[in-house]
Design a protein around this motif. Structure first.
Motif, short mmCIF file in Angstrom:
data_model
loop_
_atom_site.label_atom_id
_atom_site.label_comp_id
_atom_site.label_asym_id
_atom_site.label_seq_id
_atom_site.Cartn_x
_atom_site.Cartn_y
_atom_site.Cartn_z
N PHE A 5 38.42 44.11 31.43
CA PHE A 5 39.29 43.03 31.99
C PHE A 5 40.66 43.47 32.36
CE2 PHE A 5 42.38 39.62 31.39
CZ PHE A 5 41.76 38.59 32.16
N MET A 6 41.23 44.28 31.47
CA MET A 6 42.52 44.81 31.50
C MET A 6 42.75 45.78 32.59
SD MET A 6 44.27 42.85 29.95
CE MET A 6 45.91 43.40 30.13
N GLU A 7 41.79 46.48 32.92
CA GLU A 7 41.65 47.64 33.99
C GLU A 7 41.47 46.80 35.36
OE1 GLU A 7 38.77 50.81 36.06
OE2 GLU A 7 38.18 50.09 34.07
N GLY A 8 40.93 45.65 35.40
CA GLY A 8 40.83 44.80 36.56
C GLY A 8 42.22 44.16 36.98
N TYR A 9 42.86 43.81 35.57
CA TYR A 9 44.16 43.10 35.92
C TYR A 9 45.17 44.35 36.42
CZ TYR A 9 48.53 41.07 34.47
OH TYR A 9 49.95 40.57 34.68
N LEU A 67 34.04 40.55 34.32
CA LEU A 67 35.31 40.60 33.57
C LEU A 67 36.29 41.41 34.31
CD1 LEU A 67 34.00 40.64 29.84
CD2 LEU A 67 35.22 38.75 30.90
N TRP A 68 35.96 42.38 34.99
CA TRP A 68 37.00 43.27 35.64
C TRP A 68 37.20 42.47 36.98
CZ3 TRP A 68 37.71 44.66 40.35
CH2 TRP A 68 38.76 45.99 40.74
N GLY A 69 36.55 41.60 37.40
CA GLY A 69 36.86 40.78 38.68
C GLY A 69 37.77 39.58 38.24
N GLN A 70 37.49 38.97 36.85
CA GLN A 70 38.21 38.02 36.59
C GLN A 70 39.88 38.51 36.17
OE1 GLN A 70 35.94 36.50 33.18
NE2 GLN A 70 34.74 35.16 34.56
N GLY A 71 39.89 39.90 35.65
CA GLY A 71 41.15 40.34 35.43
C GLY A 71 41.73 40.70 36.74
N TYR A 72 41.15 41.35 37.64
CA TYR A 72 41.71 41.43 38.98
C TYR A 72 42.25 40.08 39.51
CZ TYR A 72 42.10 42.80 43.99
OH TYR A 72 42.60 42.98 45.07
N THR A 73 41.43 39.25 39.40
CA THR A 73 41.96 38.02 39.90
C THR A 73 43.37 37.44 39.22
OG1 THR A 73 39.70 37.23 40.64
CG2 THR A 73 41.12 35.25 40.38
N ALA A 74 43.24 37.42 37.92
CA ALA A 74 44.61 37.15 37.32
C ALA A 74 45.65 37.81 37.55
CB ALA A 74 44.16 37.22 35.68
N LEU A 133 37.74 40.57 44.61
CA LEU A 133 37.87 38.79 44.16
C LEU A 133 36.33 38.50 43.90
CD1 LEU A 133 40.44 37.47 46.63
CD2 LEU A 133 40.71 37.92 44.18
N ALA A 134 35.35 38.89 44.62
CA ALA A 134 34.19 38.40 44.49
C ALA A 134 33.18 39.02 43.30
CB ALA A 134 33.15 39.01 45.98
N ALA A 135 33.84 40.23 42.80
CA ALA A 135 33.56 40.68 41.53
C ALA A 135 33.48 39.72 40.43
CB ALA A 135 34.18 41.96 41.10
N ALA A 136 34.30 38.96 40.22
CA ALA A 136 34.66 37.84 39.25
C ALA A 136 33.55 36.74 39.28
CB ALA A 136 35.99 37.01 39.72
N ARG A 137 32.47 36.73 40.25
CA ARG A 137 31.35 35.67 40.40
C ARG A 137 30.28 36.60 40.20
NH1 ARG A 137 34.85 34.63 44.55
NH2 ARG A 137 33.51 35.46 46.15
#
Length: 90
Positions: free
Chosen positions: A28-32, A68-75, A55-59
């Protein structure tokens, strides 16, 4: 996003990634951190195609770590501070 805010949040994200107690938290933090870079530098950091894929990775239902990486990226892209963002998964 102001430079001071970007620098602070980048340092916080890096520290949280190193101190992560689970692979999910680290992912998550890497994506963030990647999302924060995109928010600050735009297409100089990642092309629009890469950005949309991130962004699509979050789904991603098949790969929980990638999701989780994608959710971090989105955040990060949305300018959420890292500690609030991390609270989304803890």
């Amino acid at each position: 996003m102001q430079e001071k805010e970007f620098e602070l949040w980048s340092r916080q994200a890096e520290a949280r990634q190193k101190l992560a107690t689970t692979p999910e938290e680290a992912s998550f933090m890497e994506g963030y951190a990647q999302g924060l870079q995109r928010a600050r530098h735009g297409e100089a950091f990642a092309s629009e195609t890469e950005h949309q894929a991130n962004l699509a990775a979050a789904r991603n239902e098949a790969d929980g770590g990638r999701r989780l990486w994608g959710q971090g990226y989105t955040a990060g892209v949305n300018g959420m501070d890292p500690l609030t963002a991390l609270g989304m998964i803890l």
